[in-house]
Design a protein around this motif. Structure first.
Motif, PDB file in Angstrom:
ATOM      1  N   ASP A   1       0.816  -1.212   0.000  1.00 30.57           N
ATOM      2  CA  ASP A   1       0.000   0.000   0.000  1.00 30.57           C
ATOM      3  C   ASP A   1       0.851   1.263   0.000  1.00 30.57           C
ATOM      4  O   ASP A   1       0.326   2.366  -0.120  1.00 30.57           O
ATOM      5  N   ALA A   2       2.192   1.112   0.100  1.00 30.79           N
ATOM      6  CA  ALA A   2       3.072   2.277   0.187  1.00 30.79           C
ATOM      7  C   ALA A   2       3.221   2.960  -1.166  1.00 30.79           C
ATOM      8  O   ALA A   2       3.367   2.301  -2.201  1.00 30.79           O
TER       9      ALA A   2
ATOM     10  N   GLN B   1      -2.202  13.610  -1.256  1.00 31.03           N
ATOM     11  CA  GLN B   1      -1.977  12.711  -0.129  1.00 31.03           C
ATOM     12  C   GLN B   1      -3.045  11.629  -0.012  1.00 31.03           C
ATOM     13  O   GLN B   1      -3.020  10.814   0.912  1.00 31.03           O
ATOM     14  N   SER B   2      -3.982  11.602  -0.954  1.00 28.18           N
ATOM     15  CA  SER B   2      -5.099  10.671  -0.812  1.00 28.18           C
ATOM     16  C   SER B   2      -4.701   9.218  -1.021  1.00 28.18           C
ATOM     17  O   SER B   2      -5.352   8.320  -0.484  1.00 28.18           O
ATOM     18  N   PHE B   3      -3.624   8.974  -1.755  1.00 27.99           N
ATOM     19  CA  PHE B   3      -3.239   7.593  -2.032  1.00 27.99           C
ATOM     20  C   PHE B   3      -2.962   6.829  -0.745  1.00 27.99           C
ATOM     21  O   PHE B   3      -3.461   5.706  -0.560  1.00 27.99           O
ATOM     22  N   GLU B   4      -2.165   7.416   0.133  1.00 32.01           N
ATOM     23  CA  GLU B   4      -1.808   6.735   1.387  1.00 32.01           C
ATOM     24  C   GLU B   4      -3.044   6.411   2.210  1.00 32.01           C
ATOM     25  O   GLU B   4      -3.178   5.326   2.771  1.00 32.01           O
TER      26      GLU B   4
ATOM     27  N   GLN C   1      -5.103   2.262   2.590  1.00 30.80           N
ATOM     28  CA  GLN C   1      -5.263   1.528   3.849  1.00 30.80           C
ATOM     29  C   GLN C   1      -6.441   0.553   3.806  1.00 30.80           C
ATOM     30  O   GLN C   1      -6.485  -0.426   4.540  1.00 30.80           O
ATOM     31  N   SER C   2      -7.397   0.830   2.926  1.00 29.84           N
ATOM     32  CA  SER C   2      -8.566  -0.041   2.851  1.00 29.84           C
ATOM     33  C   SER C   2      -8.225  -1.416   2.294  1.00 29.84           C
ATOM     34  O   SER C   2      -8.990  -2.365   2.461  1.00 29.84           O
ATOM     35  N   PHE C   3      -7.065  -1.553   1.606  1.00 32.36           N
ATOM     36  CA  PHE C   3      -6.652  -2.883   1.163  1.00 32.36           C
ATOM     37  C   PHE C   3      -5.250  -3.229   1.640  1.00 32.36           C
ATOM     38  O   PHE C   3      -4.507  -3.964   1.012  1.00 32.36           O
ATOM     39  N   ASN C   4      -4.894  -2.652   2.820  1.00 34.48           N
ATOM     40  CA  ASN C   4      -3.639  -3.002   3.485  1.00 34.48           C
ATOM     41  C   ASN C   4      -3.940  -4.005   4.591  1.00 34.48           C
ATOM     42  O   ASN C   4      -4.627  -3.683   5.559  1.00 34.48           O
ATOM     43  N   PRO C   5      -3.433  -5.252   4.476  1.00 34.56           N
ATOM     44  CA  PRO C   5      -3.754  -6.284   5.476  1.00 34.56           C
ATOM     45  C   PRO C   5      -3.369  -5.915   6.903  1.00 34.56           C
ATOM     46  O   PRO C   5      -3.941  -6.434   7.851  1.00 34.56           O
ATOM     47  N   ARG C   6      -2.399  -5.003   7.054  1.00 36.03           N
ATOM     48  CA  ARG C   6      -1.960  -4.644   8.407  1.00 36.03           C
ATOM     49  C   ARG C   6      -2.707  -3.438   8.968  1.00 36.03           C
ATOM     50  O   ARG C   6      -2.442  -3.000  10.077  1.00 36.03           O
ATOM     51  N   SER C   7      -3.663  -2.911   8.198  1.00 33.50           N
ATOM     52  CA  SER C   7      -4.416  -1.743   8.645  1.00 33.50           C
ATOM     53  C   SER C   7      -5.703  -2.163   9.357  1.00 33.50           C
ATOM     54  O   SER C   7      -6.310  -3.182   9.039  1.00 33.50           O
TER      55      SER C   7
END
Length: 613
Positions: A45-46, A197-200, A204-210
């Motif tokens: 997601d980075a 800055q919206s990408f970061e 998060q909605s498809f970051n497994p660690r979020s």
């Protein structure tokens, strides 16, 4: 690809996606004598793993790893997403070794399936291409080419990337699943600067660690950000696809070209087989398209709003659909798949109620995918482009017999005439004193005219992608180089177009693309390294060295390395049978020049046995 393999590939990809600290995971289809091995990669997601410093994050592909991913004749490397490329190269260096795993699977004649969800799919694509390059002739490794299946993968490379995979006949090994509204396959249509800055936050909605992973919180709590993110990407996608559609339809309006000079357009383009999942409660219904230009249009048009009321729903849905591929793949029966091949694309109905009979199913699927009449017209145009490319090749096939007759009969007879007179045809043509020389010159110009037409079409990608890899054209180009190029070189130096500096030599300024292109085709087909010189144009180097060393026995010390390199090449070409016998005749320019070289050099020369003193 079997349904079981696809389902397992997705499950493994999802597992890898939740294990981002591991470079890749290896899964087997079953415990007992599995015939497939799945190698899958995690997504990220980075921002740094999606965009490099450039606006769209593109860079020239590393041809040391991917030598086939270029336009052969144009000698132009494909552009690839730099961040994805770096991630893959890091994985190649990681432990356990990915190369060892691939070697182990191929040695056991296992079917390797590379897979990935989200940006993990982009890495899977590069891994598959790397394996295809490494085992381009896979007979010694079981003869089983790798497959690649991705789920919601972003685009990876530009039009040359797509062109090269079709030319190599590799695109058939790639299968991409895309949900109708999933925003991830469309993200790279937008430059990073437009996303701020919206990408970061969105990623998060498809970051497994979020904490937001697999939840509804991001989409609902940040409705404005989600909406802006979606509409920014789709706005950029509209510009890209409209520009592409204008080209497809042969528009002469220069507005789009002018606009492209001021507004940067994303270079990324699709390739391979795309499965567009319609959703809408119709689990398992998919539209299959292999035409890359048609896929590009569907990526834009299928994710458009049908009504203004959807403006509040679709941006949120564009994120949630990225996480439901497992549900969509539960029903993957053959009867739920609609294939849009070349003929079907050409015959698409332009309205929802414009098709009946056997086309009704296709029309219903297009409606489910939200394709408007404008979209269908673009799909037709994509199909028509392929028709025009094939028609262009057919026209050249009709001229092919003319070229073959000129080179196999007329020029061979011309060469034999001079051989009988103990003079090479290069030198005979250079003197240009006989009526036969005039006729040969006319033939040279006629053949050159046909090839120049071919090269012009290739430069503008108006011939089938497979053209440069077809043996019939490679062989014809090679024969033309052998018989026609020496005449071009003789004509160049006969008219004194060279000067003392190397910049005016035939190889630097005078060699036409009609010879450069076929030489590259042959080198690529036979996996040879690229050479600046070849047997067909060695006369140009002879002329340059003859000029530099003089014809009165002047020392060759100033160009000693060039002389020795040419002699080594002549020896190698002669051993391979690539040089005609008339090259070493008494009256040959080569023989005359070589005899003027210093005695000590000739005594050590590797070609002294080929030239009689």
């Amino acid at each position: 690809m079997r349904a079981e393999v696809i389902e397992k590939a997705y499950a493994a990809s999802w597992k890898a996606h939740k294990s981002p600290d591991r470079p890749y995971l290896v899964e087997k289809i079953s415990r007992n004598e599995a015939s497939e091995v799945i190698i899958c990669f995690p997504g990220s997601d980075a921002v740094k793993d999606w965009y490099s410093q450039r606006n769209f994050g593109e860079t020239k592909i590393d041809l040391r790893l991917f030598p086939s991913l270029r336009s052969i004749g144009n000698d132009e490397p494909a552009l690839v997403n730099e961040a994805f490329s770096k991630r893959f190269q890091d994985i190649l260096l990681a432990r356990p070794s990915l190369a060892d795993k691939i070697e182990e699977a191929t040695s056991k004649k296992k079917q390797i399936v590379f897979a990935g969800h989200s940006s993990g799919g982009a890495v899977a694509i590069l891994a598959t291409l790397w394996t295809l390059e490494k085992y381009k002739t896979p007979k010694s490794h079981g003869g089983i080419p790798p497959l690649c299946v991705t789920f919601g993968s972003p685009l990876v490379g530009n039009h040359i990337f797509s062109h090269a995979t079709r030319r190599e006949n590799w695109s058939k090994y790639f299968f991409h699943y895309v949900m109708r509204y999933d925003i991830v396959p469309r993200i790279l249509f937008a430059p990073l600067s437009s996303l701020d800055q919206s990408f970061e936050q969105i990623s998060q909605s498809f970051n497994p660690r979020s904490r937001s992973f697999m939840s509804d919180s991001v989409g609902r709590a940040s409705a404005t950000t989600t909406s802006d993110f979606y509409f920014t990407i789709m706005s950029n996608a509209a510009t890209v696809t409209s520009h592409a559609a204008a080209k497809l339809m042969g528009s002469t309006d220069s507005t789009w070209e002018t606009l492209a000079n001021f507004i940067p357009l994303s270079p990324y383009r699709p390739f391979g087989t795309y499965f567009f999942c319609t959703g809408n409660g119709k689990l398992g219904k998919k539209i299959v398209i292999t035409n890359p230009n048609a896929v590009l249009q569907v990526l834009f048009f299928s994710s458009q709003l049908s009504t203004e009321a959807e403006a509040a729903q679709v941006p949120y849905r564009s994120l949630t659909e990225h996480k439901i591929y497992g549900t969509e793949l539960q029903q993957i029966a053959a009867q739920n798949v609609v294939h849009l091949d070349q003929q079907q694309l050409q015959k698409l109905a332009l309205s929802e109620d414009g098709a009946g009979g056997s086309n009704a199913t296709i029309n219903t699927a297009l409606t489910d995918l939200g394709l408007s009449p404008r979209a269908r017209l673009c799909l037709r145009a994509a199909a028509e482009l392929e028709v025009r490319k094939s028609e262009n090749e057919e026209k050249f096939k009709q001229k092919k017999a003319f070229v073959e007759q000129r080179i196999t009969k007329e020029l061979r007879e011309y060469r034999e005439m001079w051989e009988h007179q103990r003079v090479g045809f290069y030198d005979g043509f250079r003197e240009h004193k006989k009526p036969e020389d005039f006729k040969a010159n006319v033939t040279r110009l006629e053949v050159a005219g046909v090839w120049d037409e071919i090269i012009e079409k290739l430069r503008s990608y108006e011939l089938p992608d497979e053209f440069e890899a077809k043996r019939e054209w490679i062989d014809l180009g090679t024969r033309c180089r052998e018989l026609v190029e020496p005449l071009d070189i003789a004509n160049y130096y006969r008219h004194g177009r060279h000067y003392e500096d190397d910049a005016s030599s035939y190889m630097a300024r005078g060699r036409p693309k009609r010879y450069r292109y076929p030489q590259r085709w042959l080198e690529h087909a036979e996996r040879r390294p690229q050479e600046p010189n070849s047997a067909s144009c060695f006369w140009a180097e002879v002329e340059e060295l003859r000029y530099k060393t003089g014809t009165s026995g002047a020392s060759c010390r100033g160009v000693k390395e060039r002389v020795e390199r040419l002699e080594a090449q002549i020896k190698a070409w002669n051993e391979k049978g690539e040089l005609a016998k008339d090259v070493f005749l008494e009256g040959s320019t080569l023989v005359k020049w070589w005899r003027t070289l210093p005695p000590e050099h000739k005594q050590q020369s590797c070609i002294k046995s080929l030239i009689r003193e």
